[in-house]
Design an enzyme around this catalytic site. Structure first.
Site, PDB file in Angstrom:
ATOM      1  N   LYS A 106       0.798  -1.228   0.000  1.00 63.02           N
ATOM      2  CA  LYS A 106       0.000   0.000   0.000  1.00 63.02           C
ATOM      3  C   LYS A 106       0.831   1.279   0.000  1.00 63.02           C
ATOM      4  O   LYS A 106       0.370   2.304  -0.512  1.00 63.02           O
ATOM      5  CB  LYS A 106      -0.955   0.004   1.188  1.00 63.02           C
ATOM      6  CG  LYS A 106      -2.088  -1.003   1.069  1.00 63.02           C
ATOM      7  CD  LYS A 106      -3.092  -0.849   2.196  1.00 63.02           C
ATOM      8  CE  LYS A 106      -4.280  -1.757   1.984  1.00 63.02           C
ATOM      9  NZ  LYS A 106      -5.347  -1.521   3.000  1.00 63.02           N
ATOM     10  N   ASP A 159     -10.766   2.462   1.521  1.00 68.44           N
ATOM     11  CA  ASP A 159     -11.009   2.115   2.926  1.00 68.44           C
ATOM     12  C   ASP A 159     -11.330   3.387   3.712  1.00 68.44           C
ATOM     13  O   ASP A 159     -12.287   3.439   4.490  1.00 68.44           O
ATOM     14  CB  ASP A 159      -9.785   1.443   3.551  1.00 68.44           C
ATOM     15  CG  ASP A 159      -9.569   0.025   3.050  1.00 68.44           C
ATOM     16  OD1 ASP A 159     -10.557  -0.639   2.697  1.00 68.44           O
ATOM     17  OD2 ASP A 159      -8.411  -0.419   3.020  1.00 68.44           O
ATOM     18  N   GLY A 180      -6.070  -0.960  18.087  1.00 67.35           N
ATOM     19  CA  GLY A 180      -5.255  -1.373  16.960  1.00 67.35           C
ATOM     20  C   GLY A 180      -4.315  -0.261  16.543  1.00 67.35           C
ATOM     21  O   GLY A 180      -4.576   0.916  16.820  1.00 67.35           O
ATOM     22  N   SER A 181      -3.222  -0.633  15.868  1.00 65.71           N
ATOM     23  CA  SER A 181      -2.244   0.378  15.457  1.00 65.71           C
ATOM     24  C   SER A 181      -1.627   0.078  14.101  1.00 65.71           C
ATOM     25  O   SER A 181      -0.631   0.696  13.726  1.00 65.71           O
ATOM     26  CB  SER A 181      -1.129   0.492  16.506  1.00 65.71           C
ATOM     27  OG  SER A 181      -0.462  -0.757  16.674  1.00 65.71           O
ATOM     28  N   GLY A 182      -2.198  -0.861  13.353  1.00 62.78           N
ATOM     29  CA  GLY A 182      -1.673  -1.218  12.040  1.00 62.78           C
ATOM     30  C   GLY A 182      -2.179  -0.294  10.942  1.00 62.78           C
ATOM     31  O   GLY A 182      -2.713   0.789  11.193  1.00 62.78           O
ATOM     32  N   GLY A 183      -2.019  -0.753   9.696  1.00 61.25           N
ATOM     33  CA  GLY A 183      -2.389   0.068   8.544  1.00 61.25           C
ATOM     34  C   GLY A 183      -3.860   0.428   8.505  1.00 61.25           C
ATOM     35  O   GLY A 183      -4.232   1.570   8.200  1.00 61.25           O
ATOM     36  N   MET A 184      -4.742  -0.540   8.803  1.00 59.10           N
ATOM     37  CA  MET A 184      -6.164  -0.240   8.783  1.00 59.10           C
ATOM     38  C   MET A 184      -6.545   0.670   9.944  1.00 59.10           C
ATOM     39  O   MET A 184      -7.423   1.525   9.810  1.00 59.10           O
ATOM     40  CB  MET A 184      -6.983  -1.534   8.818  1.00 59.10           C
ATOM     41  CG  MET A 184      -8.462  -1.326   8.571  1.00 59.10           C
ATOM     42  SD  MET A 184      -8.786  -0.639   6.923  1.00 59.10           S
ATOM     43  CE  MET A 184     -10.580  -0.477   6.987  1.00 59.10           C
TER      44      MET A 184
END
Length: 270
Positions: free
Chosen positions: A70, A106, A127-131
């Site tokens: 991405k 998204d 959460g702390s990821g890309g999404m």
């Protein structure tokens, strides 16, 4: 009915480390229902630059991009829309006669789904990821100024919180907020935490809206608990369907109806 494959059939693809059938089934279902001369196929690659070069050179109309590509594709396109620039990540590329334009549907989908929520409310995002970055930025850009990023990753979590202007916590603990969002794999089908709920009963009870980005299954333990508590829910199935519909319109110029999107989404996950 979709026309038979021919030399003029437009091709759309996806690029992912671990391709799934969801996008392929979603798009091809709608091509069939709407009689569009398109074909959608999922791929993986170990050479993203060559793959995007192929999109440009072969006239591939559209390309969906998943992790881990991405960010890498951003240097390979011609224009980047604000939706992708806002989160420094691309999930959609449209090819207009060799000119590649990137966006992030998204981000667009999350902004659409939270439209109508009161931005003066606080939000907890787990959460702390890309999404999580996409979701958090969508909330922030909708005017949500009070938030907490909950993440065990003590590098990514604080970094995301700082970028958004939110607080950080390593655990949910006794935190509560009117809006709570899970952007972790907790509750994901066939995962190690398939039967776990991302938030405890007290946190769910204190919220008026519960949002779980996990799409498989649509009814995660969190969503089931929130429904049982009478809370408004936003599901991952809604996110994935809406972002795919946004991609579909960019590729084809046709906006499917809500009923068609729902049917395609159900088919894609069956």
């Amino acid at each position: 009915m979709r026309p038979q494959l021919n030399k003029d059939t437009k091709v759309c693809i996806s690029l992912a480390a671990r391709p799934s059938n969801i996008g392929t089934r979603f798009h091809n279902y709608l091509y069939e229902q709407l009689g569009l001369d398109f074909l959608y196929k999922a791929f993986t690659t170990t050479d993203i630059a060559a793959a995007i070069g192929g999109v440009r050179a072969l006239g591939i109309r559209g390309c969906s991009v998943s992790m881990p590509f991405k960010q890498d594709v951003m240097r390979l396109v011609d224009d980047i829309e604000p939706s992708a620039r806002a989160i420094d990540a691309v999930n959609t590329i449209v090819n207009d006669d060799g000119h590649l334009t990137a966006s992030n549907t998204d981000y667009v989908a999350v902004q659409t789904l939270i439209d109508g929520l009161d931005p003066s409310d606080a939000v907890i995002i787990r959460g702390s990821g890309g999404m999580a970055n996409a979701v958090g930025t969508a909330f922030r850009d909708k005017g949500f100024r009070s938030g907490v990023i909950v993440a065990r990753n003590r590098q990514a979590g604080p970094a995301l919180a700082e970028r958004l202007g939110y607080d950080y916590a390593a655990e949910v603990g006794d935190l509560t907020a009117p809006v709570v969002v899970n952007v972790t794999p907790i509750g994901m089908a066939d995962g190690p935490d398939e039967h776990r709920c991302a938030f405890g009963a007290d946190t769910i009870e204190a919220a008026h809206t519960v949002f779980d980005v996990v799409a498989m299954p649509a009814e995660t333990p969190l969503i089931s608990a929130a429904r049982a508590a009478g809370r408004r829910v936003i599901t991952g199935a809604e996110v994935i369907a809406l972002q795919a519909a946004e991609q579909f319109e960019r590729y084809t110029g046709v906006r499917p109806t809500a009923e068609q999107v729902a049917a395609a989404s159900e088919f894609s996950r069956s």
